[in-house]
Structures are given as structure tokens and as C-alpha cells.
Design an enzyme around this catalytic site. Sequence first.
Site, mmCIF file in Angstrom:
data_model
loop_
_atom_site.group_PDB
_atom_site.id
_atom_site.type_symbol
_atom_site.label_atom_id
_atom_site.label_comp_id
_atom_site.label_asym_id
_atom_site.label_seq_id
_atom_site.Cartn_x
_atom_site.Cartn_y
_atom_site.Cartn_z
ATOM 1 N N CYS A 283 49.667 -4.832 49.533
ATOM 2 C CA CYS A 283 50.207 -5.533 48.190
ATOM 3 C C CYS A 283 51.292 -6.425 48.431
ATOM 4 O O CYS A 283 51.364 -7.746 48.353
ATOM 5 C CB CYS A 283 50.385 -4.575 46.991
ATOM 6 S SG CYS A 283 48.911 -3.983 46.410
HETATM 7 N N1 LIG Z 1 45.896 -1.029 46.665
HETATM 8 C C1 LIG Z 1 46.849 -1.206 45.890
HETATM 9 O O1 LIG Z 1 47.829 -0.446 45.977
HETATM 10 C C2 LIG Z 1 46.946 -2.154 44.646
HETATM 11 C C3 LIG Z 1 47.985 -1.856 43.780
HETATM 12 C C4 LIG Z 1 48.065 -2.771 42.815
HETATM 13 C C5 LIG Z 1 47.355 -3.926 42.483
HETATM 14 N N2 LIG Z 1 46.345 -3.999 43.524
HETATM 15 C C6 LIG Z 1 45.367 -5.144 43.548
HETATM 16 O O2 LIG Z 1 44.260 -4.802 42.906
HETATM 17 C C7 LIG Z 1 43.167 -5.464 43.629
HETATM 18 C C8 LIG Z 1 41.960 -4.657 44.209
HETATM 19 O O3 LIG Z 1 42.863 -3.742 45.258
HETATM 20 P P1 LIG Z 1 42.229 -2.648 46.143
HETATM 21 O O4 LIG Z 1 43.385 -2.166 47.019
HETATM 22 O O5 LIG Z 1 41.813 -1.716 45.052
HETATM 23 O O6 LIG Z 1 41.147 -3.637 46.891
HETATM 24 P P2 LIG Z 1 39.876 -2.939 47.785
HETATM 25 O O7 LIG Z 1 39.775 -3.952 48.973
HETATM 26 O O8 LIG Z 1 40.375 -1.524 48.098
HETATM 27 O O9 LIG Z 1 38.632 -2.862 46.978
HETATM 28 C C9 LIG Z 1 37.769 -3.960 46.483
HETATM 29 C C10 LIG Z 1 36.598 -3.629 45.967
HETATM 30 O O10 LIG Z 1 35.880 -4.404 45.333
HETATM 31 C C11 LIG Z 1 34.542 -4.577 45.839
HETATM 32 N N3 LIG Z 1 34.138 -5.822 45.285
HETATM 33 C C12 LIG Z 1 34.366 -7.102 45.761
HETATM 34 N N4 LIG Z 1 33.656 -7.896 45.311
HETATM 35 C C13 LIG Z 1 32.784 -7.381 44.330
HETATM 36 C C14 LIG Z 1 32.016 -7.771 43.051
HETATM 37 N N5 LIG Z 1 31.759 -9.091 43.025
HETATM 38 N N6 LIG Z 1 31.333 -6.713 42.331
HETATM 39 C C15 LIG Z 1 31.839 -5.510 42.443
HETATM 40 N N7 LIG Z 1 32.503 -5.109 43.356
HETATM 41 C C16 LIG Z 1 33.096 -6.101 44.560
HETATM 42 C C17 LIG Z 1 34.810 -4.416 47.219
HETATM 43 O O11 LIG Z 1 33.626 -3.906 47.781
HETATM 44 C C18 LIG Z 1 35.762 -3.311 47.148
HETATM 45 O O12 LIG Z 1 35.087 -1.827 47.269
HETATM 46 C C19 LIG Z 1 43.721 -6.471 44.289
HETATM 47 O O13 LIG Z 1 43.859 -7.758 43.641
HETATM 48 C C20 LIG Z 1 44.970 -5.796 44.725
HETATM 49 O O14 LIG Z 1 46.014 -7.212 45.009
HETATM 50 C C21 LIG Z 1 46.094 -3.423 44.576
#
Ligand SMILES: NC(=O)c1ccc[n+]([C@@H]2O[C@H](COP(=O)([O-])OP(=O)(O)OC[C@H]3O[C@@H](n4cnc5c(N)ncnc54)[C@H](O)[C@@H]3O)[C@@H](O)[C@H]2O)c1
Length: 460
Positions: A283
Amino acid sequence: MVQGKFGGEAELKPTISVIGLGYVGLCTAVCFASRGFMVYGVDVDRERVHNLREGHPPLYEPNLENYLNRTLRTRMFLPSDDLNSAVDKSDVTFVSVGTPSLDDGSIDLSSIKQSSSAIGTSLRNKSTRLLVVVRSTVVPSTCDKVVKTEIEAASGRKCGKGWGLCMNPEFLKEGSAIHDTLYPDRVIIGESDKKSGAALMSLYRKFFRRRVIVKRMSLVNAELVKYANNAFLAMKVSFANMIANLCESLALADVKVVTEAIGLDERIGSAFLNAGLGYGGSCFPKDIKALAAFGRKQNVDLPLVHATAAINKEQPLRSVDLAEKLMGSLSGKRVSVLGLAFKPDTDDMRGAVSIPIIKDLLQRRANVVVYDPKAIPQARSIFEGSVTYAESAIECIRGSDVCILVTEWESFRDLKAQEFAKLMKHAAIVDGRRLFDPSQFSRVKYAGVGLGPNQKARIV
Ligand SMILES: NC(=O)c1ccc[n+]([C@@H]2O[C@H](COP(=O)([O-])OP(=O)(O)OC[C@H]3O[C@@H](n4cnc5c(N)ncnc54)[C@H](O)[C@@H]3O)[C@@H](O)[C@H]2O)c1
């Protein structure tokens, strides 16, 4: 809707779908399911869906496997790759797909576009109202200009006509993601219209079991809150590291003493003031880059954001310089690296500072041996055969010339100075996270980030 009980009263619980089952989506899904909501989880990654159905989460997070298996058993959580059917059955759809960095620092919105368009297509023939809630981190105006536009185009329905939109940024911390999902310190709701904001409020009222502060605002303000929040926290980290660098030039100075003292000022607070090797993870680095790129696009200079990133780029490599100060040239020396994950209690190595540190060590021709309680599989896919993988911290430091402590796993705290002295070839440690008490390390060459020179008890 599912009939359930809350606070002694019967209530209807909306049915939920969660698009994107990564850190954010999966934690959201299993937490809602654990509190009696029917949750349809959707991911495009079929292998991920298969493993989830078998009860295997794609990432390590305390308690996640428990929650997953419990909610699969009760059949309140159903993972699949069928977005259309999941959205069709839902009252609320959370969007938590990834928004990774592009080369210019801006974020890749292709998954947001794709999932929004797919939601719109499902909406076309849906007979009940849908609330779409964006949880992914997206730059200002994305909800309005991308999510809303894509859904309207694919569904043929204007926002407000059978569907509404909210931006509900996620603030969970990896390592305590389940806890943070169940007990956030506040909830931010950006809303396309009052009715949509009220619907999300009502959902959260049924989900939380205690009072939680909720702030309602426009979509664009909610998008900005997420970036401003992370930029401020990252700035605190870089500020502490800037003071640490100054301390290293001053006899008897110690950044720990200084930041602990300033953290007592209520106007400042102690969180995120730990000097170390810089921030990492999926992040902060990504969000800081995205905010800088967004400033460029808007023709607005954001100097604090640039300074935060510049300090953070240099900080990890200071540990290698400190190792060289202790041991001289690292060429041909065995350097043990303790900790690879970007923070303790996760196996996530995205943006981890261990990566530039190990690359720099290899460039200086050191023989690198690494250990992490959880992240070795991730490290293998990054470094392949260029480093040696130890099976324990003790095995990692055995026979090494210098050790760099990179991630402050609690279990490393149990390592005693005598063990470093006995097991290492040359007992020298760079404490990149100030985990150890330097006064205990009188028989070991010790250098800590932010610790000034000539501290007799510390560096022998
Ligand atoms: N990881 C964190 O700590 C955190 C905290 C706050 C916010 N975020 C934000 O949240 C969002 C997700 O982060 P994350 O760490 O969970 O990401 P991640 O990469 O771990 O997971 C994203 C998931 O989305 C899936 N995906 C992609 N395109 C898709 C679609 N069209 N339909 C269905 N599934 C799809 C991927 O296969 C993957 O499993 C990002 O924008 C990130 O910046 C993350």
C-alpha cells in the site's frame, strides 16, 4: 436477505458479494460471513477460488484460515468465479480488486474497469436494488468517472435508478487484518446520493457489534481521505528516519529516545514514529507513487510526498552501509538477513525493504543467507538460487560474518547476544528495527539505525 438476530432483535441481513478475493476482499468476505451474512465471493483467478473452496487461503494472515474454514462449513461464504450470478443474488457488492502501480507511478485501473463493466452487465436484468461499494484504493474521481460510467454504460441504468454507489476505503493493516475489519477505528463512506450512504450505514449497523465512528462525505472526498491518510503515515515514518540519520552523526544521540519523547506530545502521537529501514508493503509505496502521479496530472506540486518517497528509497540501503562500517568490504563475506516480509505476521513481500537490501548485498558480492518465519516461498520466487535459504534464525546466523535484522518478527526478540557471539564467525549485527537492547550486546559489534557513534556499551 438473510434472517438473523442482532442485539436480541430479529433483523434482515442483506446478501453480499465481494469481487476480488485478495487481502481486502477475503478478509471482508469471511468477516461478514462469520457474522451471519450470506457472502458470495468472486475472483477471476480460478486456482485461487479452487484453493479457497478447499479451505486454503492464498496468503498468511493470523486467524484467516480459521475464519475461512468456519464460514465454508456454515456455507455462509461461497467462493466462485461467477460474477454474474453472485451480483444477481446480492443486495450489496463490494469491489476489492487490485489497483497495482504502472511504470509512471499512476495506478492500473483495468481490473476496476473490467469488474465495473461486469457488474453493469449483471445489473441489466436485475430486479432488485444493488448497492455497489468500492473498497479498492482509487485516485480521486475514479468512482465517478470510471466505476459509475462503466456500470451505467453496461447496465443501461443511470446511477440512482435501481442501483447506488459508495466509496468505502479500507484501512486494514496486514498482520491484523481480521481484527481491523471487525473493529475499525472509523468508517469512511463516500456516497453518490444520500440513499446509498444510508444503505451502507444500515449494513454496517448490522455488522458491527459496538459503536463505530462513521463519516459520510462525497465520493471524491472519500477517495482523497485514503491517500491523504496513507501519505501522512508514510511521512511520519520518513520523518523519524530523517531524524535517525541525524542521530547517527551525533555522539550519544539515539533516535528511539527522541521519537519516544516527541510521541508523547498529544499533537503528534507515537504511532508510525519508529525509525528503521523504511516503509514497504503493497500500500504505502504504491499509494505514495500514485498520489505524486496524480499531483503531476493535476499540475499541483506535492513536495512533502516527494520528500517522503525520496527518504524511503535511501533508507533500506543504510543498513548495508552500516554493515560495511562494522565489517569493512562485504565482498566474499557471509551476510545473514533476518526477516524478509515487509512487516511481521505476514508472508507478503510486496514492496518489502528486504528486496533492495538483498539486491545491494549481492551487488557487493556478499554471500547472502536469509530467513523468515513465513515468507521463504515468496523469497524463493524473487531471488531463486542467488541466496541461501535457512530453516531457522539460528541456522541463518551460524557462521556468518555480519547479520542484518530487517523485519522485527517477535520470535527474533528471543535471540540472545550470546547466541550471536557463539554462532557467528564475526559477531556483528546491524539492528535495522532497533529490536534489541544495545547494552546487552557488549560482546558483539552492534550498530542500530539512528544510534549515534561512540556509544561504548554498544559498539565494541
Ligand atoms: N493489502 C492491504 O493491506 C490493503 C489495505 C487497504 C487497501 N488496499 C487496497 O485494496 C485493493 C485490493 O488490495 P489487495 O491487497 O486485497 O489486492 P490483491 O492483489 O491481494 O487481490 C486482488 C484480487 O482481485 C482479483 N481480481 C482482479 N481483477 C478481478 C476482476 N475483474 N474480477 C474479480 N476478481 C479480480 C485478483 O485475482 C486478486 O485475487 C487495492 O486497491 C489496494 O490498494 C489494500
